[in-house]
Each structure stands twice: as structure tokens, then as C-alpha cells.
Design a protein around this motif. Structure first.
Motif, PDB file in Angstrom:
ATOM      1  N   MET A   1       0.822  -1.166  -0.053  1.00  0.00           N
ATOM      2  CA  MET A   1      -0.072   0.140   0.151  1.00  0.00           C
ATOM      3  C   MET A   1       0.923   1.230   0.056  1.00  0.00           C
ATOM      4  SD  MET A   1      -3.008   0.824   2.626  1.00  0.00           S
ATOM      5  CE  MET A   1      -4.045   2.305   2.416  1.00  0.00           C
ATOM      6  N   THR A   2       0.679   2.216  -0.915  1.00  0.00           N
ATOM      7  CA  THR A   2       1.439   3.352  -0.696  1.00  0.00           C
ATOM      8  C   THR A   2       0.980   4.313   0.272  1.00  0.00           C
ATOM      9  OG1 THR A   2       1.282   3.252  -3.387  1.00  0.00           O
ATOM     10  CG2 THR A   2       1.892   5.408  -2.470  1.00  0.00           C
ATOM     11  N   ASP A  62       9.022  -0.908   3.773  1.00  0.00           N
ATOM     12  CA  ASP A  62       8.754  -2.206   2.780  1.00  0.00           C
ATOM     13  C   ASP A  62       7.418  -1.454   1.983  1.00  0.00           C
ATOM     14  OD1 ASP A  62      10.850  -3.666   3.795  1.00  0.00           O
ATOM     15  OD2 ASP A  62       9.399  -4.175   5.501  1.00  0.00           O
ATOM     16  N   GLU A  63       7.265  -0.308   1.877  1.00  0.00           N
ATOM     17  CA  GLU A  63       6.121   0.222   1.109  1.00  0.00           C
ATOM     18  C   GLU A  63       6.621   1.385   0.253  1.00  0.00           C
ATOM     19  OE1 GLU A  63       2.931   1.178   3.643  1.00  0.00           O
ATOM     20  OE2 GLU A  63       2.604  -0.869   4.507  1.00  0.00           O
ATOM     21  N   PRO A  64       5.902   1.550  -1.210  1.00  0.00           N
ATOM     22  CA  PRO A  64       6.153   2.583  -1.752  1.00  0.00           C
ATOM     23  C   PRO A  64       5.663   4.011  -1.235  1.00  0.00           C
ATOM     24  CG  PRO A  64       4.379   1.476  -2.568  1.00  0.00           C
ATOM     25  CD  PRO A  64       4.834   0.547  -1.804  1.00  0.00           C
ATOM     26  N   PRO A  85      15.110   4.776  -2.373  1.00  0.00           N
ATOM     27  CA  PRO A  85      14.396   4.176  -3.519  1.00  0.00           C
ATOM     28  C   PRO A  85      12.756   3.915  -3.256  1.00  0.00           C
ATOM     29  CG  PRO A  85      15.882   2.830  -2.353  1.00  0.00           C
ATOM     30  CD  PRO A  85      16.053   4.006  -1.813  1.00  0.00           C
ATOM     31  N   GLN A  86      12.328   3.715  -2.188  1.00  0.00           N
ATOM     32  CA  GLN A  86      10.868   3.404  -1.986  1.00  0.00           C
ATOM     33  C   GLN A  86      10.142   4.704  -2.291  1.00  0.00           C
ATOM     34  OE1 GLN A  86      13.103   3.937   0.672  1.00  0.00           O
ATOM     35  NE2 GLN A  86      11.883   3.896   2.633  1.00  0.00           N
ATOM     36  N   VAL A  87      10.643   5.640  -2.622  1.00  0.00           N
ATOM     37  CA  VAL A  87       9.938   6.941  -3.099  1.00  0.00           C
ATOM     38  C   VAL A  87       9.858   6.855  -4.564  1.00  0.00           C
ATOM     39  CG1 VAL A  87       9.796   9.245  -3.478  1.00  0.00           C
ATOM     40  CG2 VAL A  87      10.865   8.491  -1.406  1.00  0.00           C
ATOM     41  N   THR A  88       8.444   6.655  -4.842  1.00  0.00           N
ATOM     42  CA  THR A  88       8.022   6.306  -6.309  1.00  0.00           C
ATOM     43  C   THR A  88       7.616   7.618  -7.300  1.00  0.00           C
ATOM     44  OG1 THR A  88       5.968   5.551  -5.630  1.00  0.00           O
ATOM     45  CG2 THR A  88       7.564   3.839  -5.744  1.00  0.00           C
ATOM     46  N   GLN A  89       7.205   8.861  -6.669  1.00  0.00           N
ATOM     47  CA  GLN A  89       6.772   9.781  -7.353  1.00  0.00           C
ATOM     48  C   GLN A  89       6.941  10.804  -6.439  1.00  0.00           C
ATOM     49  OE1 GLN A  89       2.400   8.400  -8.224  1.00  0.00           O
ATOM     50  NE2 GLN A  89       2.959   8.818 -10.283  1.00  0.00           N
TER      51      GLN A  89
END
Length: 222
Positions: A1-2, A62-64, A85-89
Motif C-alpha cells: 500500500m502506498t 517496505d512500502e512505496p 528508492p521506496q519513493v516512487t513519485q
């Protein structure tokens, strides 16, 4: 879950108008927008490093995560995304790229020299509604974060006001020019972007592919 975060601007707070606006609209989609207090009860000893480390410690391991940030909060979001790196946007609202260059022009060399000599300057804090002393370490620390060091390729949306006289729109234009993963919208607004929050929200919904409002949820006025 983001996980979603909103990072408020310099001398602001989680109670800012934009913070509350986006919090309520995320809530209308059944999502939680976390809004940490970047002042940490000690604005006088604020540094960009402290802000970055604070946000990094809040990221779920462990989540975006998606970061929204305004002004210095936008610069903070960009640096957290560069390092984690878990930051996606990222969504950056009038991000404070090349912050020291613009502040030097606005303050002037005399005021800067006095700040360095005394170690303190009086800064109006919008969240507290009063002037608060700010230590010169803030200025020195920002020198460690050159915009050229932001090179991670990840989806990035920037909204910047054409009439911004705090951080000129050219700063975001220059940033986007050499980074094809960045989408930049120049809007008819100033640094606050206050008259464009609905348009920005519309763009965020598409950019982040947010779910529609739950069936039966009460719609919010815009």
C-alpha cells in the motif's frame, strides 16, 4: 500500500491552507495524507539536513511512498526521493531549487554578513504568526544541497507560478529542461499557488492515479 506525505514550506506548518486542502481531498478518496511538522518544535535550529532525515525516518521501509512538497518542503521531497528508492513519485509545488541564490538576492550581502556575524536573524514564521530567531547554520547547511545533485529518474510533477518572486519559475524550468522525467506546469499564480489549488489537485489525481471517491462519500467543495 502506498504511503502519501505532504511536506509544508519554510516557516509554515501542517496547519497551512494547502496542507489542509490536500489532506481533506486525499481523505475524500479514502487515503491518508501524512503531514509531519518539519519545525519539530524548534524552528530556530532548522536545517535542510534535519528535514530530510526526519522524513526519511517516517518512510515505511517496505512500502512505496509518494511525496508532495511545497517550496522548501518541495526541495526536501526532491532530496528524500534522490536518496530513498521506496519513493516512487514526487509532486513539487514551487520547489525551492537554488534556494540560497534567490535568498541572497532578496536579503542582500549586508544582511547576510550580519547573520553570519551574529549567528541569528529574525524570520517571520507564518505558522506561529510572529518573528522567530533563525540560526545561521540553516544557511550554511543549505550549501550542501546543490540542485545539480538531483539526478534520479522518477516520475516528477512540478507546479510553479509564473509570477513567483520568491523562487522564480526559471528555477523549475531549468531543472525540468535537463530531466525528461519531469512534467512542469507553469500556472498564473505567485509563490503560494493559492488560486490554483483546484487545478493542482486535478493534476495530482491523474499523475498519482488516485482511486475515485468511495461510493456514497460526501463530495468536497473546491
Amino acid at each position: 500500500m502506498t504511503a502519501y506525505f505532504y511536506l509544508h514550506g519554510f516557516a509554515s506548518s501542517p496547519r497551512s491552507a494547502k496542507a489542509k486542502y490536500f489532506r481533506d481531498r486525499f481523505r475524500s478518496r479514502g487515503l491518508t495524507l501524512q503531514i509531519p511538522d518539519l519545525n519539530q518544535g524548534d524552528f530556530s535550529h532548522l536545517t535542510l539536513t534535519r528535514q530530510i532525515q526526519q522524513v526519511e525516518q517516517l518512510l515505511p521501509p517496505d512500502e512505496p511512498a509518494v511525496l508532495l512538497g511545497s517550496s522548501l518542503g518541495g526541495l526536501t521531497a526532491a532530496w528524500v526521493a534522490q536518496r530513498q528508492p521506496q519513493v516512487t513519485q514526487v509532486v513539487l509545488l514551487a520547489p525551492a531549487f537554488d534556494f540560497r541564490t534567490h535568498w541572497r538576492r532578496q536579503l542582500g550581502e549586508t544582511a547576510l554578513a550580519q547573520w553570519h556575524a551574529t549567528g541569528w536573524r529574525s524570520q517571520f514564521h507564518y505558522g506561529e504568526g510572529q518573528f522567530v530567531p533563525l540560526h545561521s547554520e540553516f544557511w550554511r547547511d543549505c550549501g550542501h544541497y546543490e540542485t545539480a545533485g538531483l539526478g534520479r529518474s522518477l516520475p516528477t510533477y512540478i507546479a510553479h507560478g509564473r509570477y513567483d518572486d520568491t523562487i522564480p519559475p526559471q528555477a523549475s524550468e531549468e531543472f525540468a529542461r535537463s530531466r525528461p522525467w519531469v512534467h512542469l506546469d507553469l500556472l498564473d499564480s505567485d509563490h503560494s499557488l493559492g488560486n490554483q489549488v483546484f487545478q493542482i489537485w486535478q493534476a495530482i489525481q491523474v499523475f498519482c492515479d488516485l482511486p475515485p471517491a468511495p461510493l456514497g462519500a460526501q463530495s468536497l467543495p473546491d
